[in-house]
Write an enzyme that holds these catalytic residues in place. Structure first.
Site, mmCIF file in Angstrom:
data_model
loop_
_atom_site.group_PDB
_atom_site.id
_atom_site.type_symbol
_atom_site.label_atom_id
_atom_site.label_comp_id
_atom_site.label_asym_id
_atom_site.label_seq_id
_atom_site.Cartn_x
_atom_site.Cartn_y
_atom_site.Cartn_z
ATOM 1 N N LYS A 64 23.009 21.775 6.450
ATOM 2 C CA LYS A 64 23.509 22.788 6.152
ATOM 3 C C LYS A 64 24.370 22.456 7.348
ATOM 4 C CE LYS A 64 24.521 26.889 6.662
ATOM 5 N NZ LYS A 64 25.170 28.309 5.725
ATOM 6 N N CYS A 147 34.474 27.601 5.624
ATOM 7 C CA CYS A 147 33.337 28.180 6.101
ATOM 8 C C CYS A 147 34.068 29.657 5.585
ATOM 9 C CB CYS A 147 32.843 28.115 6.522
ATOM 10 S SG CYS A 147 31.712 29.298 6.664
HETATM 11 C C1 SIN Z 1 27.960 30.590 5.510
HETATM 12 O O1 SIN Z 1 26.658 29.886 6.501
HETATM 13 O O2 SIN Z 1 28.546 30.912 5.689
HETATM 14 C C2 SIN Z 1 28.375 29.415 4.275
HETATM 15 C C3 SIN Z 1 28.899 27.916 4.781
HETATM 16 C C4 SIN Z 1 29.891 27.850 3.816
HETATM 17 O O3 SIN Z 1 30.779 28.676 3.229
HETATM 18 O O4 SIN Z 1 30.947 26.676 4.946
#
Ligand code: SIN
Length: 328
Positions: A64, A147
């Site tokens: 993540k 993001c």
């Molecule tokens: C998110 O956690 O909002 C998604 C991450 C991303 O789109 O880079």
């Protein structure tokens, strides 16, 4: 060769097909046992999820996107799947970079590449994380400049000057291959500007694309959006974004002369989708929405389906397919 709908070669999936087709790939000197892997964000936040990816047929373990401090992310509901795709506004929930730095040695025991994704909330955050994560020796570090889900924080890569300044500062701190995850661009002028930034930035690979930011999906039975954060605005993923993803892979592949390897992300639901990404120039593909829907068993299905597509065309190797999109 048999042809299916629309005159396309018909892929027949035979038992054991995967075994007869080499789907391993190499990016920046790092060997991946399969060209399929998880997209950062999909089932890759906790230790348990990362270990499950390690045990699966995923060709890599992608973390993540991490931030300096641990984050709970945006309020729920923040993910919604619908026929044709998904919308999310997760808001970077993650364990914080120190936890991932500790996990990386354990993840490396699976014998497949570990990609550590970093997403600072400000420029200095990227530097802080890059120093420490680099010491933990993941196989690659991916700098997420895209993001769309942090209120008040624009996607960095929509400002070419900001992106270039950041890359210039972070690059010297990273000694493993460094990738950059970009958002989708919708105009050739923007592809061209960013390709120049990437070309000057000593980037070892590109990940194209992050979700299509700030879409809005409505539940008409309740007259309201399906997710809560940001008034319902969120990143779109899944089948509906495939044409945008393919166009970005193709545009950057051509602009960079095929010299910067590309991981194609967006709209990969079946083996044929992966085939199309490779035709456009992708070396590997990542899956998000379909991984969330099906779980880690999806990798085996996709391998089987892609092998069938390649076998139906020759067989033709991934290498011989890469970038070979015909133009009319
Ligand atoms: C998110 O956690 O909002 C998604 C991450 C991303 O789109 O880079």
């Amino acid at each position: 060769m048999a042809t299916g709908r629309q005159g396309r070669p018909k892929a027949t999936i035979l038992p054991g097909e995967r075994m007869r087709m080499d789907l391993s790939i190499t990016i920046a000197g790092v060997k991946f046992p399969s060209c399929f892997m998880n997209a950062s964000g999909a089932l890759c936040m906790t230790r348990e999820e990362l270990l499950a990816l390690g045990r699966s047929r995923s060709g890599a373990i992608v973390t993540k996107s991490m931030t300096v401090e641990p984050r709970d992310g945006n309020p729920e509901p923040r993910y919604y799947g619908f026929p044709g795709g998904s919308i999310n506004s997760m808001g970077l929930p993650n364990l914080g970079y120190r936890a991932y730095a500790e996990l990386i040695p354990e993840l490396k025991q699976f014998g497949k590449p570990v990609i550590a994704s970093i997403a600072g909330l400000c420029e200095d955050d990227f530097l802080t994380m890059a120093r420490v994560i680099n010491q933990a020796r993941p196989d690659l570090i991916e700098v997420n400049l895209s993001c769309p889900n942090i209120p008040g924080k624009p996607q960095i890569a929509y400002d070419a000057a900001d992106a270039e300044r950041l890359l210039k500062r972070v690059r010297p701190l990273i000694t493993v291959p460094m990738g950059v995850k970009l958002p989708p661009y919708f105009d050739p002028a923007h592809h061209a500007v960013m390709a120049e930034v990437i070309g000057r930035g000593h980037v070892d690979y590109l990940n194209l694309i992050n979700s299509v930011g700030n879409g809005l999906v409505i539940d008409p039975t309740r007259d309201r959006p399906v997710i809560k954060p940001k008034g319902g605005f969120g990143g779109l993923g899944g089948a509906l974004i495939k044409p945008v993803a393919l166009a970005n892979v193709r545009a950057f592949w051509k602009l960079l002369g095929g010299r910067v390897p590309i991981i194609g992300t967006g709209g990969v639901v079946q083996g044929l989708d992966a085939y199309e990404h490779v035709l456009c120039g992708a070396s590997a593909v990542q899956v998000g929405t379909v991984l969330v829907e099906e779980g880690v068993g999806v990798f085996e299905r996709l391998e089987r389906e892609l092998a069938a597509e390649l076998n139906a065309r020759g067989p033709r190797s991934l290498e011989a397919t890469r970038g070979k999109l015909q133009e009319l």
